[in-house]
Design an enzyme around this catalytic site. Structure first.
Site, PDB file in Angstrom:
ATOM      1  N   SER A  12       0.830  -1.206   0.000  1.00 54.58           N
ATOM      2  CA  SER A  12       0.000   0.000   0.000  1.00 54.58           C
ATOM      3  C   SER A  12       0.868   1.262   0.000  1.00 54.58           C
ATOM      4  CB  SER A  12      -0.985   0.003   1.168  1.00 54.58           C
ATOM      5  OG  SER A  12      -0.333   0.169   2.393  1.00 54.58           O
ATOM      6  N   ARG A  90      13.146  -8.140   5.332  1.00 54.50           N
ATOM      7  CA  ARG A  90      14.456  -8.761   5.431  1.00 54.50           C
ATOM      8  C   ARG A  90      15.439  -7.744   5.984  1.00 54.50           C
ATOM      9  NH1 ARG A  90      14.098 -13.773   5.608  1.00 54.50           N
ATOM     10  NH2 ARG A  90      16.301 -13.976   5.118  1.00 54.50           N
ATOM     11  N   ILE A  91      16.379  -8.216   6.791  1.00 59.49           N
ATOM     12  CA  ILE A  91      17.432  -7.334   7.292  1.00 59.49           C
ATOM     13  C   ILE A  91      18.532  -7.260   6.241  1.00 59.49           C
ATOM     14  CG2 ILE A  91      19.240  -7.135   9.044  1.00 59.49           C
ATOM     15  CD1 ILE A  91      17.221  -8.394  11.012  1.00 59.49           C
ATOM     16  N   ASN A 106      13.492   3.934   4.671  1.00 60.25           N
ATOM     17  CA  ASN A 106      12.535   2.945   5.167  1.00 60.25           C
ATOM     18  C   ASN A 106      11.395   3.672   5.857  1.00 60.25           C
ATOM     19  OD1 ASN A 106      11.575   0.302   5.961  1.00 60.25           O
ATOM     20  ND2 ASN A 106      12.328   0.733   8.026  1.00 60.25           N
ATOM     21  N   HIS A 108       8.704   3.047   9.070  1.00 61.69           N
ATOM     22  CA  HIS A 108       8.434   2.180  10.213  1.00 61.69           C
ATOM     23  C   HIS A 108       7.169   2.681  10.909  1.00 61.69           C
ATOM     24  CE1 HIS A 108       9.203  -0.618  13.414  1.00 61.69           C
ATOM     25  NE2 HIS A 108       8.980   0.358  14.285  1.00 61.69           N
ATOM     26  N   ASP A 144      15.848  -0.264  12.089  1.00 55.08           N
ATOM     27  CA  ASP A 144      14.952   0.843  12.460  1.00 55.08           C
ATOM     28  C   ASP A 144      15.692   1.912  13.254  1.00 55.08           C
ATOM     29  OD1 ASP A 144      12.860  -0.577  11.238  1.00 55.08           O
ATOM     30  OD2 ASP A 144      12.432  -1.664  13.083  1.00 55.08           O
TER      31      ASP A 144
HETATM   32  C1  GRF Z   1       3.850  -0.713   6.835  1.00 52.33           C
HETATM   33  O1  GRF Z   1       3.173  -0.675   8.063  1.00 52.33           O
HETATM   34  C2  GRF Z   1       5.249  -0.209   7.005  1.00 52.33           C
HETATM   35  O2  GRF Z   1       5.367   0.800   7.959  1.00 52.33           O
HETATM   36  C3  GRF Z   1       5.975  -1.437   7.474  1.00 52.33           C
HETATM   37  O3  GRF Z   1       5.412  -2.476   6.727  1.00 52.33           O
HETATM   38  C4  GRF Z   1       4.085  -2.131   6.361  1.00 52.33           C
HETATM   39  C5  GRF Z   1       3.986  -2.251   4.879  1.00 52.33           C
HETATM   40  O4  GRF Z   1       2.675  -2.083   4.435  1.00 52.33           O
HETATM   41  N1  GRF Z   1       7.399  -1.286   7.278  1.00 52.33           N
HETATM   42  P1  GRF Z   1       2.376  -2.033   2.889  1.00 52.33           P
HETATM   43  O5  GRF Z   1       2.952  -3.316   2.263  1.00 52.33           O
HETATM   44  O6  GRF Z   1       3.021  -0.815   2.302  1.00 52.33           O
HETATM   45  O7  GRF Z   1       0.885  -2.009   2.760  1.00 52.33           O
END
Ligand code: GRF
Length: 221
Positions: A12, A90-91, A106, A108, A144
């Site tokens: 999304s 994945r890390i 990224n 989070h 993170d």
């Molecule tokens: C989101 O909550 C993002 O913050 C986290 O993984 C989720 C990914 O959601 N890292 P989407 O695949 O973009 O819907």
């Protein structure tokens, strides 16, 4: 800016980027979308938008480094400038981060450094926080952890659970991630230690979405 997007699931956030590219708010060319799972819905979203895709299954590689090198190879073949992790589970090792040093971001779903790691939405709901949120940050070798570009806060209520709070957070994710990428595309971010300095950043917190830095038009609507 040629952008590569790595994801593992629904995508999304990728969709939010695609929508913002389509409406002209985000000046990026999404050059390739790569997943580590063939069933990732994000791959279908990319295909529907005419974006090249690839799937690299981590299970096919003996070590993390070999997996990471294959990702790097594909991203470089697509002449990617920046990499956006969008739910990529994945890390990444130095084998990935060194060639893209300072050029990986990224998102989070928490106000870092609170609640790093998986199930951040559940961690926040279970902990009873009053302000939850999300963070876009540069990626370094700790999970993170890298310098923060933008955060958005949402209220958390006593009757929230992982799903209700997660949905509230996700709505803001879709706003702040394209905004952060647009700042990168505009060349407006500079690092000073852990501080990410935004050229021309505002300090207006009166808007409907409480983010820092504030959203700018058209991201504030
Ligand atoms: C989101 O909550 C993002 O913050 C986290 O993984 C989720 C990914 O959601 N890292 P989407 O695949 O973009 O819907």
């Amino acid at each position: 800016m040629r952008l590569g997007v790595l994801l593992s699931g629904s995508g999304s956030n990728l969709q939010a980027m695609l929508d913002r590219v389509a409406d002209g708010a985000l000046a990026a060319d999404i050059a390739v979308v790569i997943a580590n799972k063939p069933e990732a819905l994000g791959l279908a979203r990319a295909r529907a938008a005419g974006i090249p895709t690839a799937c690299v299954r981590h299970a096919d590689f003996p070590e993390r480094e070999a997996f990471d090198c294959e990702l790097v190879r594909l991203l470089q073949a697509s002449r990617v400038d920046y990499v956006a992790l969008a739910g990529f589970m994945r890390i990444l090792t130095p084998a990935f981060l060194a060639p893209f040093a300072g050029r990986v971001v990224n998102i989070h779903p928490a106000l870092l450094p609170a609640c790093p790691g998986i199930h951040a939405q559940r961690q926040q709901a279970d902990h009873g926080v009053r302000l939850a949120g999300c963070t876009v940050h540069f990626v370094d070798e700790e999970m993170d952890h890298g310098p923060i570009i933008i955060q958005a806060a949402v209220p958390a209520f006593a009757d929230d659970n992982e799903a209700t709070l997660g949905a509230r957070i996700l709505d803001l994710e879709h706003r702040i991630y394209p905004q952060a990428l647009q700042w990168i595309a505009q060349g407006r971010l500079r690092l000073s230690g852990r501080q990410v300095l935004l050229d021309g950043a505002g300090r207006d917190f009166s808007g409907p979405f409480w983010t820092n830095p504030p959203l700018e038009p058209p991201f504030d609507r």
